[in-house]
Scaffold this motif. Sequence first.
Motif, PDB file in Angstrom:
ATOM      1  N   SER A  72      -0.193 -13.629   2.058  1.00 28.70           N
ATOM      2  CA  SER A  72       0.144 -13.060   0.863  1.00 28.70           C
ATOM      3  C   SER A  72      -0.951 -12.500   0.015  1.00 28.70           C
ATOM      4  O   SER A  72      -0.802 -11.619  -0.788  1.00 28.70           O
ATOM      5  CB  SER A  72       0.867 -13.936  -0.041  1.00 28.70           C
ATOM      6  N   ILE A  73      -2.063 -13.351   0.262  1.00 32.63           N
ATOM      7  CA  ILE A  73      -3.174 -12.532  -0.701  1.00 32.63           C
ATOM      8  C   ILE A  73      -3.624 -11.199  -0.562  1.00 32.63           C
ATOM      9  O   ILE A  73      -3.806 -10.831   0.582  1.00 32.63           O
ATOM     10  CB  ILE A  73      -4.418 -13.723  -0.814  1.00 32.63           C
ATOM     11  N   GLY A  74      -3.734 -10.437  -1.828  1.00 30.72           N
ATOM     12  CA  GLY A  74      -3.849  -8.981  -1.456  1.00 30.72           C
ATOM     13  C   GLY A  74      -2.692  -7.969  -1.236  1.00 30.72           C
ATOM     14  O   GLY A  74      -2.810  -6.904  -1.413  1.00 30.72           O
ATOM     15  N   GLN A  75      -1.466  -8.713  -1.148  1.00 29.17           N
ATOM     16  CA  GLN A  75      -0.333  -8.081  -0.993  1.00 29.17           C
ATOM     17  C   GLN A  75       0.136  -7.799  -2.576  1.00 29.17           C
ATOM     18  O   GLN A  75      -0.210  -8.181  -3.533  1.00 29.17           O
ATOM     19  CB  GLN A  75       0.725  -8.964  -0.596  1.00 29.17           C
ATOM     20  N   ASP A  76       1.201  -6.729  -2.666  1.00 27.36           N
ATOM     21  CA  ASP A  76       1.340  -6.101  -3.901  1.00 27.36           C
ATOM     22  C   ASP A  76       2.636  -6.820  -4.766  1.00 27.36           C
ATOM     23  O   ASP A  76       3.333  -7.243  -3.841  1.00 27.36           O
ATOM     24  CB  ASP A  76       2.128  -4.500  -3.630  1.00 27.36           C
ATOM     25  N   VAL A  77       2.572  -7.379  -5.557  1.00 21.46           N
ATOM     26  CA  VAL A  77       3.471  -8.232  -6.520  1.00 21.46           C
ATOM     27  C   VAL A  77       4.872  -7.450  -6.521  1.00 21.46           C
ATOM     28  O   VAL A  77       6.116  -8.165  -6.496  1.00 21.46           O
ATOM     29  CB  VAL A  77       3.364  -8.861  -7.876  1.00 21.46           C
ATOM     30  N   ASP A  78       4.970  -6.059  -6.217  1.00 21.05           N
ATOM     31  CA  ASP A  78       6.119  -5.627  -6.491  1.00 21.05           C
ATOM     32  C   ASP A  78       6.942  -5.079  -5.160  1.00 21.05           C
ATOM     33  O   ASP A  78       7.650  -4.787  -5.138  1.00 21.05           O
ATOM     34  CB  ASP A  78       5.990  -4.341  -7.306  1.00 21.05           C
ATOM     35  N   ASP A  79       6.247  -5.734  -4.117  1.00 17.86           N
ATOM     36  CA  ASP A  79       6.650  -5.360  -2.707  1.00 17.86           C
ATOM     37  C   ASP A  79       8.096  -6.403  -2.673  1.00 17.86           C
ATOM     38  O   ASP A  79       7.867  -7.723  -2.483  1.00 17.86           O
ATOM     39  CB  ASP A  79       5.617  -5.926  -1.864  1.00 17.86           C
TER      40      ASP A  79
END
Length: 363
Positions: A72-79
Amino acid sequence: MTKITGIEPIPVRIPFDHWAPPPMHAGKPRTAIDTLLVRVTTDAGVVGWGEAYGPMWQATVPTYENWIAPLSIGQDVDDLELTTRLERTLHNFGRAGPSLHAISGLDIALWDIRGKLAGASVSTLLGGRRRDRIEVYASLLHYDGVLDNVRRVTARALQAGYRKIKLHERTAAAVAAAREIMGPDIPMMVDVNCAWSPDEAIAAVTAMAASRLTWIEEPIWPPEDVASLAVLRRATGLATAIGENATGALDFRKMIAANAVDYVQPSAVKIGGLTTLWRICTEAEAAGATCAPHSPYFGPGYLATLHVLAAKPRESAIERFYCDLGMVPFERTVRVEDGVIAVPDGPGLGADPEPELIERYRV
Ligand SMILES: [Mg+2]
């Protein structure tokens, strides 16, 4: 785009007193409520808080460290598809248990972050709240059929202002004792945590029915035996409540299609988080059931449930364990008063866990 920079699971153990000998939970006497807080940081500096099912945090913490955080690290919080992708990636570990609990905690924290970034409450993000105050029902822990304790604690809950009560008792005598204290008009629910085989359940539920229950919760082992639940529901005419042990939205479609359930009980901290809780609530209510989520915990998962109850079509009360806690989370920000809670309207979930809760009770 705002990126996830860190995920920290924080187990917290809050001692409780339910004014009687400790109840058993998962094979052990229970003297504390275990909560797994989840702190998610972002490159925008915004911090979100989630909660995963607490009683098995010892298995869930390594799930965060070894799988959820690296994926999850690096992923978009709005995804909005992130948690669904995690479910698919981790499905070999089973469709329930620590992996789904961990996803639930992350999902709740992401909603908190989205609300904080947008300057809006989570219920606003869900389409807007339909009510600002949610009734609370006192969910009494179990007293092992000891009638004096059932009577005493039922009276205490009424005194504290609760106007709906759930028991975790398994005998008709204990249920009748509580009804006597409540009088005829207070709604009463009974949760037996899958106590009976399908054959035993019909006689046991019939014996309790004279005490006029709003629902009988998880009467049958195993909980996914929806065909037997449908038979019980027809035979006794009593409303059923199930779902805290379900594995996803499809389970709820099946139980509704089988005519097995009146009140569906997805759990924010177990079922995949706020995203899945909201999907199940809206689908189930469109199909004619009422969503009455499982929520006997006190952290951000509890707040997430409040926001869902504020925004969903049908009005339902929120479940709250009735006991004294070493420290009551959100006592200054989201208080229960006379059996009612005002839904917080600050950004995100509306309140962060208190630093002193973590300082005092972190495991
Ligand atoms: Mg239950």
